[in-house]
Design a protein around this motif. Structure first.
Motif, PDB file in Angstrom:
ATOM      1  N   VAL A 128      30.246 -13.267 145.695  1.00 35.33           N
ATOM      2  CA  VAL A 128      28.828 -13.201 146.033  1.00 35.33           C
ATOM      3  C   VAL A 128      28.311 -11.826 145.628  1.00 35.33           C
ATOM      4  CG1 VAL A 128      28.974 -14.830 147.965  1.00 35.33           C
ATOM      5  CG2 VAL A 128      29.248 -12.361 148.388  1.00 35.33           C
ATOM      6  N   ALA A 145      25.137 -18.148 149.844  1.00 31.27           N
ATOM      7  CA  ALA A 145      26.387 -18.300 150.575  1.00 31.27           C
ATOM      8  C   ALA A 145      26.201 -17.784 151.992  1.00 31.27           C
ATOM      9  CB  ALA A 145      27.497 -17.522 149.879  1.00 31.27           C
ATOM     10  N   LEU A 147      28.190 -16.453 155.000  1.00 33.00           N
ATOM     11  CA  LEU A 147      29.524 -15.900 155.198  1.00 33.00           C
ATOM     12  C   LEU A 147      29.729 -15.402 156.617  1.00 33.00           C
ATOM     13  CD1 LEU A 147      29.905 -13.638 152.009  1.00 33.00           C
ATOM     14  CD2 LEU A 147      30.428 -16.071 152.244  1.00 33.00           C
ATOM     15  N   ARG A 157      34.855 -15.080 155.087  1.00 31.91           N
ATOM     16  CA  ARG A 157      35.048 -16.521 154.946  1.00 31.91           C
ATOM     17  C   ARG A 157      33.696 -17.210 154.773  1.00 31.91           C
ATOM     18  NH1 ARG A 157      35.592 -20.571 158.852  1.00 31.91           N
ATOM     19  NH2 ARG A 157      35.543 -18.954 160.480  1.00 31.91           N
ATOM     20  N   ALA A 158      33.646 -18.150 153.843  1.00 32.67           N
ATOM     21  CA  ALA A 158      32.414 -18.895 153.591  1.00 32.67           C
ATOM     22  C   ALA A 158      32.289 -20.050 154.586  1.00 32.67           C
ATOM     23  CB  ALA A 158      32.396 -19.434 152.169  1.00 32.67           C
ATOM     24  N   TYR A 160      29.210 -21.956 154.592  1.00 30.49           N
ATOM     25  CA  TYR A 160      28.372 -22.967 153.955  1.00 30.49           C
ATOM     26  C   TYR A 160      27.750 -22.375 152.695  1.00 30.49           C
ATOM     27  CZ  TYR A 160      25.306 -27.044 153.620  1.00 30.49           C
ATOM     28  OH  TYR A 160      24.704 -28.190 153.200  1.00 30.49           O
ATOM     29  N   PHE A 161      27.277 -23.251 151.818  1.00 29.59           N
ATOM     30  CA  PHE A 161      26.508 -22.876 150.634  1.00 29.59           C
ATOM     31  C   PHE A 161      25.275 -23.774 150.590  1.00 29.59           C
ATOM     32  CE2 PHE A 161      30.913 -21.926 149.786  1.00 29.59           C
ATOM     33  CZ  PHE A 161      30.888 -20.698 149.153  1.00 29.59           C
ATOM     34  N   TRP A 173      23.193 -13.563 150.613  1.00 30.99           N
ATOM     35  CA  TRP A 173      24.222 -13.416 149.603  1.00 30.99           C
ATOM     36  C   TRP A 173      23.989 -14.453 148.510  1.00 30.99           C
ATOM     37  CZ3 TRP A 173      26.455  -9.022 149.865  1.00 30.99           C
ATOM     38  CH2 TRP A 173      26.840  -8.463 151.076  1.00 30.99           C
ATOM     39  N   HIS A 175      25.393 -16.605 145.603  1.00 28.74           N
ATOM     40  CA  HIS A 175      26.713 -17.083 145.176  1.00 28.74           C
ATOM     41  C   HIS A 175      26.851 -17.012 143.661  1.00 28.74           C
ATOM     42  CE1 HIS A 175      29.743 -20.401 144.330  1.00 28.74           C
ATOM     43  NE2 HIS A 175      30.416 -19.399 144.862  1.00 28.74           N
ATOM     44  N   GLN A 205      31.224 -27.059 145.593  1.00 28.78           N
ATOM     45  CA  GLN A 205      32.060 -26.312 146.529  1.00 28.78           C
ATOM     46  C   GLN A 205      31.958 -26.860 147.953  1.00 28.78           C
ATOM     47  OE1 GLN A 205      29.404 -25.221 144.839  1.00 28.78           O
ATOM     48  NE2 GLN A 205      28.516 -23.352 145.691  1.00 28.78           N
ATOM     49  N   TRP A 216      36.931 -18.213 150.676  1.00 32.01           N
ATOM     50  CA  TRP A 216      36.591 -16.833 150.981  1.00 32.01           C
ATOM     51  C   TRP A 216      35.827 -16.251 149.801  1.00 32.01           C
ATOM     52  CZ3 TRP A 216      38.460 -13.525 155.167  1.00 32.01           C
ATOM     53  CH2 TRP A 216      39.130 -14.253 156.170  1.00 32.01           C
ATOM     54  N   ALA A 217      34.948 -15.305 150.089  1.00 33.47           N
ATOM     55  CA  ALA A 217      34.127 -14.702 149.043  1.00 33.47           C
ATOM     56  C   ALA A 217      34.247 -13.189 149.076  1.00 33.47           C
ATOM     57  CB  ALA A 217      32.665 -15.107 149.207  1.00 33.47           C
TER      58      ALA A 217
END
Length: 250
Positions: A128, A145, A147, A157-158, A160-161, A173, A175, A205, A216-217
């Motif tokens: 991100v 994203a 996070l 840790r993600a 949701y998107f 953030w 993505h 995703q 994870w991002a």
């Protein structure tokens, strides 16, 4: 871990047909993407949907594999190429770099590899960047994203998107569509059918999250140029020209 970078690409892109071979500063776009990936120090190959792409990469001294052009996604193309190149499982993780990010910092690949190595619970690593402009918050073409990330940390840790506008007046953030997969996670992801949330948001995703994989991002400074249409191509050409000009100065 033993990662391999794979660059999935095909000629029949909807908005810019033939874009892997589009010229950017005297080089085909796919060659620029491959060269940038090599700078990461990791092994690199191209997962091509067309023989023309294989020929161009091999002529430059690279590795490429021809995959079924009918494969539904870049992730499926990466898995097909991985199994063709490495049937014995030497590589336990794979970094999916986009062929339409021809000027991306090679550090994005190593950032994904480091996240897979450093977080045992991470099945899929991604990236991100901070929003480029306040208009990103309401732009449906900008994927946001959500996070779980502690203040001052550079990865999280993600949860949701989404393409939707997030509640609250706070930065978001942005993505970046680069992924690192543990090999078994990639297999599980590609074996699953498109999920309800994936189809609703048009974000693959979300399928990973729905089937229980952990994403994870890592945070990077800014999103690289992604070439999706003629305007993006001109922007990439302009940036390449500026970078070449700086490189030739005394």
């Amino acid at each position: 871990m033993t990662p391999l970078i794979l660059i999935p690409t095909r000629m029949s892109a909807t908005r810019l047909p033939g874009k892997p071979l589009a010229d950017i500063g005297g080089k085909p776009m796919v060659i620029r993407a491959w060269e940038q990936a090599l700078l990461s120090g990791l092994p690199v190959a191209v997962a091509a949907g067309d023989q023309e792409i294989v020929d161009v990469i091999e002529a430059a001294g690279g590795r490429a594999v021809l995959t079924d052009p009918a494969l539904p996604s870049g992730s499926d193309r990466v898995l097909a190429a991985l199994e063709m190149l490495d049937p014995d499982g030497e590589y336990d993780s794979v970094i999916n770099l986009q062929g339409d990010m021809p000027l991306a910092d090679p550090g994005i690949a190593t950032a994904c590899a480091a996240l897979l190595h450093g977080e045992p619970g991470c099945d899929i690593a991604t990236l991100v960047a901070p929003e480029a402009d306040i208009s990103d918050r309401t732009n449906v073409d900008v994927v946001k994203a959500v996070l779980a990330i502690a203040e001052g940390r550079k990865h999280g840790r993600a949860l949701y998107f989404t393409r939707s506008t997030l509640y609250g007046d706070a930065p978001v953030w942005r993505h970046i569509g680069v992924y690192g997969y543990r090999r078994e996670a990639l297999k599980r992801f590609c074996a699953a059918p498109p999920s309800p949330l994936e189809k609703r948001e048009k974000l693959e995703q979300l399928r990973a999250l729905e089937i229980g994989l952990s994403i994870w991002a890592a945070v990077i400074a800014e999103a690289p140029i992604s070439v999706d249409n003629p305007a993006d191509l001109e922007a990439a050409r302009a940036l390449a020209s500026r970078e070449q000009g700086l490189g030739t100065r005394d």
